[in-house]
Design an enzyme around this catalytic site. Structure first.
Site, PDB file in Angstrom:
ATOM      1  N   ASP A 115       0.851  -1.190   0.000  1.00 15.98           N
ATOM      2  CA  ASP A 115       0.119   0.052  -0.033  1.00 15.98           C
ATOM      3  C   ASP A 115       0.772   1.240   0.047  1.00 15.98           C
ATOM      4  O   ASP A 115       0.461   2.322   0.256  1.00 15.98           O
ATOM      5  CB  ASP A 115      -0.990  -0.073   1.101  1.00 15.98           C
ATOM      6  N   GLU A 200      12.979  -3.861  11.766  1.00 12.23           N
ATOM      7  CA  GLU A 200      13.876  -3.452  10.865  1.00 12.23           C
ATOM      8  C   GLU A 200      15.069  -3.709  11.430  1.00 12.23           C
ATOM      9  O   GLU A 200      16.263  -4.056  10.993  1.00 12.23           O
ATOM     10  CB  GLU A 200      13.779  -1.952  10.556  1.00 12.23           C
TER      11      GLU A 200
HETATM   12  N1  UDP Z   1      -0.134  -7.648   5.857  1.00  8.54           N
HETATM   13  C1  UDP Z   1       0.011  -8.949   6.146  1.00  8.54           C
HETATM   14  N2  UDP Z   1      -0.752  -9.573   7.096  1.00  8.54           N
HETATM   15  C2  UDP Z   1      -1.462  -8.891   8.010  1.00  8.54           C
HETATM   16  C3  UDP Z   1      -1.582  -7.410   7.855  1.00  8.54           C
HETATM   17  C4  UDP Z   1      -0.719  -7.005   6.790  1.00  8.54           C
HETATM   18  O1  UDP Z   1       0.634  -9.761   5.628  1.00  8.54           O
HETATM   19  O2  UDP Z   1      -2.328  -9.553   8.614  1.00  8.54           O
HETATM   20  C5  UDP Z   1       0.713  -7.059   4.977  1.00  8.54           C
HETATM   21  C6  UDP Z   1       0.088  -5.795   3.937  1.00  8.54           C
HETATM   22  O3  UDP Z   1      -0.583  -6.229   2.987  1.00  8.54           O
HETATM   23  C7  UDP Z   1       1.290  -4.848   3.803  1.00  8.54           C
HETATM   24  C8  UDP Z   1       2.169  -5.064   5.085  1.00  8.54           C
HETATM   25  O4  UDP Z   1       1.939  -6.375   5.651  1.00  8.54           O
HETATM   26  O5  UDP Z   1       1.801  -5.323   2.659  1.00  8.54           O
HETATM   27  C9  UDP Z   1       2.288  -4.203   6.212  1.00  8.54           C
HETATM   28  O6  UDP Z   1       0.742  -3.932   6.612  1.00  8.54           O
HETATM   29  P1  UDP Z   1      -0.004  -2.824   6.559  1.00  8.54           P
HETATM   30  O7  UDP Z   1       0.327  -1.893   5.374  1.00  8.54           O
HETATM   31  O8  UDP Z   1      -1.460  -2.749   7.201  1.00  8.54           O
HETATM   32  O9  UDP Z   1       0.957  -1.982   7.810  1.00  8.54           O
HETATM   33  P2  UDP Z   1       1.160  -0.561   8.257  1.00  8.54           P
HETATM   34  O10 UDP Z   1       1.144   0.542   6.781  1.00  8.54           O
HETATM   35  O11 UDP Z   1       0.006  -0.181   9.082  1.00  8.54           O
HETATM   36  O12 UDP Z   1       2.354  -0.392   8.836  1.00  8.54           O
HETATM   37 MN    MN Z   2       0.767  -0.050   5.051  1.00  9.06          MN
END
Ligand code: UDP
Ligand code: MN
Length: 251
Positions: A115, A200
């Site tokens: 995203d 990280e």
């Molecule tokens: N993701 C995943 N499992 C989950 C939630 C998220 O594999 O239960 C993936 C999601 O598609 C994205 C990455 O992990 O590529 C980070 O998640 P997210 O974007 O929701 O996190 P944020 O942007 O809030 O850090």
């Molecule tokens: Mn994200």
């Protein structure tokens, strides 16, 4: 010649998933010599993701691993409560480390969530990475951007408000590593057991890195070329109304 860029993307099922993956795949189509490793957080590979990858024309590897329920966020949990994509990124790492052909190959590895927003320039910045390249990430950490602090062409600290004392206080989107290094330290990986915000740092510490090893890119970390955008959850509250009126036919 161009070193190959391996891109590991964890992806979870949700209404916005296809939209996000479409945007990301269309970005990646504009980048030369990449290999996209897409890892679904699911028990089975979905036909939606399978078809999207096949149609994209990209070089890709499609994997899946389900996050066990105790590590999974409930929909009402605050988004920071549990780490996301941990097992998926590790599955991508396992796949990469099993590619014996990459032993002799020049390449770089980038962890790219589905995203975020990626400028094409960021791929140029990371392509020739000796050990680890780093750069700012926009719209993250309750700031306009976070960035490595650079002095005399070296990273000396972190422009980060949240836990700035982490060994590598940056977002997943803020670095790329040489694949030779990934191979040299097979134990370096992510973990569901570490403190919040330490994914990280856990991975990079596993690669036996110090600040001195970091290569500041994006004009000495003064330019934002990747943004931690987050797709708003779309409300579906009118779905029921139309279902009653028209039945299930939505196509
Ligand atoms: N993701 C995943 N499992 C989950 C939630 C998220 O594999 O239960 C993936 C999601 O598609 C994205 C990455 O992990 O590529 C980070 O998640 P997210 O974007 O929701 O996190 P944020 O942007 O809030 O850090
Ligand atoms: Mn994200």
């Amino acid at each position: 010649y161009l070193p190959i860029i391996y891109i590991i993307t964890p992806t979870n099922i949700r209404a916005e998933q296809k939209a996000d993956l479409t945007r990301m795949s269309h970005t990646l189509k504009l980048v030369n010599n990449i290999h996209w490793i897409v890892v679904e957080d699911s028990e089975n590979k979905s036909s939606m993701v399978s078809r999207l990858l096949e149609r994209s024309g990209l070089n890709y590897t499609h994997l899946n691993v389900l996050t066990p329920p105790q590590f999974k966020m409930a929909s009402k949990d605050p988004n920071w409560l549990k780490p996301r994509g941990v097992l998926q990124r590790n599955a991508g790492l396992d796949w990469l480390r099993n590619q014996k052909r990459f032993l002799a190959e020049q390449g770089v590895l980038y962890f790219a969530d589905d995203d975020n927003t990626y400028s094409l320039d960021i791929f140029q910045e990371m392509r020739y990475t000796q050990k680890v390249s780093v750069w700012p990430v926009g719209l993250v950490g309750y700031l306009r951007y976070e960035r490595p602090v650079v002095k005399n062409r070296k990273v000396v600290g972190w422009f980060t408000a949240w836990k700035p004392d982490r060994p590598f206080a940056m977002d997943m989107a803020g670095f790329a590593v040489n694949v030779q290094l990934v191979h040299k330290y097979p134990e370096a990986k992510f973990s569901n057991e570490v403190q919040r915000g330490y994914q990280e740092s856990t991975f990079l510490t596993g690669l036996k890195l110090t600040l001195d090893d970091l290569e500041p890119r994006a004009n000495m970390c003064t330019e934002v070329l990747v943004w931690h955008t987050r797709t708003e959850k779309s409300s579906m509250k009118n779905e029921d109304k139309l279902m009653k009126k028209y039945g299930k036919a939505t196509n």
